[in-house]
Motif scaffolding. Structure first.
Motif, mmCIF file in Angstrom:
data_model
loop_
_atom_site.group_PDB
_atom_site.id
_atom_site.type_symbol
_atom_site.label_atom_id
_atom_site.label_comp_id
_atom_site.label_asym_id
_atom_site.label_seq_id
_atom_site.Cartn_x
_atom_site.Cartn_y
_atom_site.Cartn_z
ATOM 1 N N ASP A 239 29.105 31.599 39.831
ATOM 2 C CA ASP A 239 29.297 31.074 41.189
ATOM 3 C C ASP A 239 30.547 30.202 41.270
ATOM 4 O O ASP A 239 31.240 30.186 42.289
ATOM 5 C CB ASP A 239 28.075 30.273 41.631
ATOM 6 N N GLN A 240 30.853 29.485 40.197
ATOM 7 C CA GLN A 240 32.103 28.718 40.165
ATOM 8 C C GLN A 240 33.294 29.658 40.308
ATOM 9 O O GLN A 240 34.244 29.380 41.055
ATOM 10 C CB GLN A 240 32.209 27.945 38.845
ATOM 11 N N ALA A 241 33.251 30.774 39.584
ATOM 12 C CA ALA A 241 34.360 31.722 39.644
ATOM 13 C C ALA A 241 34.505 32.312 41.040
ATOM 14 O O ALA A 241 35.622 32.499 41.536
ATOM 15 C CB ALA A 241 34.148 32.831 38.611
ATOM 16 N N PHE A 242 33.397 32.592 41.696
ATOM 17 C CA PHE A 242 33.476 33.117 43.057
ATOM 18 C C PHE A 242 34.024 32.071 44.019
ATOM 19 O O PHE A 242 34.715 32.421 44.974
ATOM 20 C CB PHE A 242 32.112 33.615 43.527
ATOM 21 N N ARG A 243 33.724 30.826 43.778
ATOM 22 C CA ARG A 243 34.322 29.770 44.621
ATOM 23 C C ARG A 243 35.843 29.766 44.432
ATOM 24 O O ARG A 243 36.604 29.686 45.405
ATOM 25 C CB ARG A 243 33.726 28.416 44.269
ATOM 26 N N CYS A 244 36.288 29.854 43.181
ATOM 27 C CA CYS A 244 37.731 29.892 42.908
ATOM 28 C C CYS A 244 38.384 31.103 43.576
ATOM 29 O O CYS A 244 39.465 31.008 44.165
ATOM 30 C CB CYS A 244 37.985 29.949 41.409
ATOM 31 N N ASP A 273 39.621 36.488 36.964
ATOM 32 C CA ASP A 273 40.406 37.710 36.832
ATOM 33 C C ASP A 273 39.496 38.939 36.804
ATOM 34 O O ASP A 273 39.779 39.948 37.452
ATOM 35 C CB ASP A 273 41.250 37.658 35.560
ATOM 36 N N GLY A 274 38.383 38.829 36.076
ATOM 37 C CA GLY A 274 37.446 39.939 36.024
ATOM 38 C C GLY A 274 36.806 40.217 37.375
ATOM 39 O O GLY A 274 36.677 41.381 37.790
ATOM 40 N N LEU A 275 36.433 39.172 38.085
ATOM 41 C CA LEU A 275 35.820 39.345 39.408
ATOM 42 C C LEU A 275 36.814 39.900 40.417
ATOM 43 O O LEU A 275 36.462 40.704 41.282
ATOM 44 C CB LEU A 275 35.262 38.009 39.905
#
Length: 287
Positions: A239-244, A273-275
């Protein structure tokens, strides 16, 4: 105040969770007044996390909606027997209830108001009040959410009952104080709760350890005076990565200075990067 794209659309993709499914609407008869109305039946849904205030993150609209009588506004939050209906009727007809409804109070706020007057345990109505704060935040109504939070803070300070349940409610109270920007009070309450020894065995011990980790996680946002509903470092890694990745997309607010630095850590750079590649592939497939 709203839960943004990163936690809703993004988290669903990341988890592989299925969408909610609905069955045939059911007919509900209002316990007071007798009118009938249709209400959607939620057959299944997925959950994959929670916000710091306790609201689940998942495929359903959390908190799950309470059926509400169209005419008199009664939230049908229980299977009321005849004795309960006799108590409910004058409450629903009262000027105070009508004023609360006219003021736009949420279904769960009305529910906890009724529970208090129906003699429900204080810890039960306080829990519903906390859920009412989720409803207000989901409406993007910060003034109402803050008022509900303040009421919860006051009520949760004097709860009695099962020690483990009271401890959990007190932990959520720390977060409510943080959201109200009452940081000194939040830190004092957090420190006091962390001083309580982790005792018990089995499930009880694991739950107490979970609350200990939760309270520990609140230290950094409180220290930097972050009153946001979902500070990035209190979310799961995905979820942190999706926020970024989602900042500025579909109404998601831009990153704060702290979030920019947090998103620049090597672990999140790799995750983002993966997302991004997955999202680009999905966009290409739709086009």
């Amino acid at each position: 105040m709203r839960v943004g794209w990163a936690l809703l659309a993004g988290a669903a993709l990341a988890s592989g969770a299925g969408a909610s499914t609905y069955g045939m609407p059911r007919t509900i008869r209002c316990p007071v007044g007798g009118e009938t109305f249709q209400w959607p039946t939620l057959a299944s849904y997925s959950r994959w996390g929670a916000l710091p205030d306790g609201q689940p993150i998942g495929s359903a609209p959390f908190p799950l909606p309470i059926p509400q009588c169209p005419k008199n506004g009664l939230p049908v939050y229980d299977d009321f027997d005849k004795a309960a209906v006799a108590k409910l009727a004058p409450l629903v007809a009262s000027a105070e209830f009508k004023a609360l409804r006219a003021a736009g109070e949420t279904p769960r706020y009305l529910t906890q108001w009724l529970q208090q007057r129906m003699g429900a345990p204080a810890i039960d109505s306080a829990w519903v009040l906390l859920q009412a704060s989720w409803e207000a935040k989901n409406r993007d109504d910060p003034a109402r959410a803050s008022r509900y939070n303040a009421e919860y803070v006051a009520r949760a300070a004097s709860l009695a009952g099962d020690p483990l349940a009271v401890h959990g409610m007190a932990a959520r109270r720390v977060n409510a104080l943080r959201e109200l920007s009452r940081f000194e009070e939040a830190e004092a309450a957090r420190t006091a709760l962390l001083a309580v020894p982790v005792t018990g065995e089995g499930d009880e011990r694991r739950e107490r350890e979970g609350w200990h980790r939760y309270l520990t996680s609140l230290a950094a946002p409180i220290a930097r005076r972050d009153a946001a509903r979902a500070p990035i470092d209190l979310l799961g890694r995905r979820d942190q990565a999706f926020r970024c990745l989602g900042a500025g997309r579909e109404g998601e607010p831009p990153l704060t200075a702290f979030e920019r630095d947090h998103c620049a850590t090597p672990e999140l750079v790799h995750e983002v990067d993966g997302l991004r590649k997955v999202r680009e592939a999905m966009d290409a497939a739709r086009n």
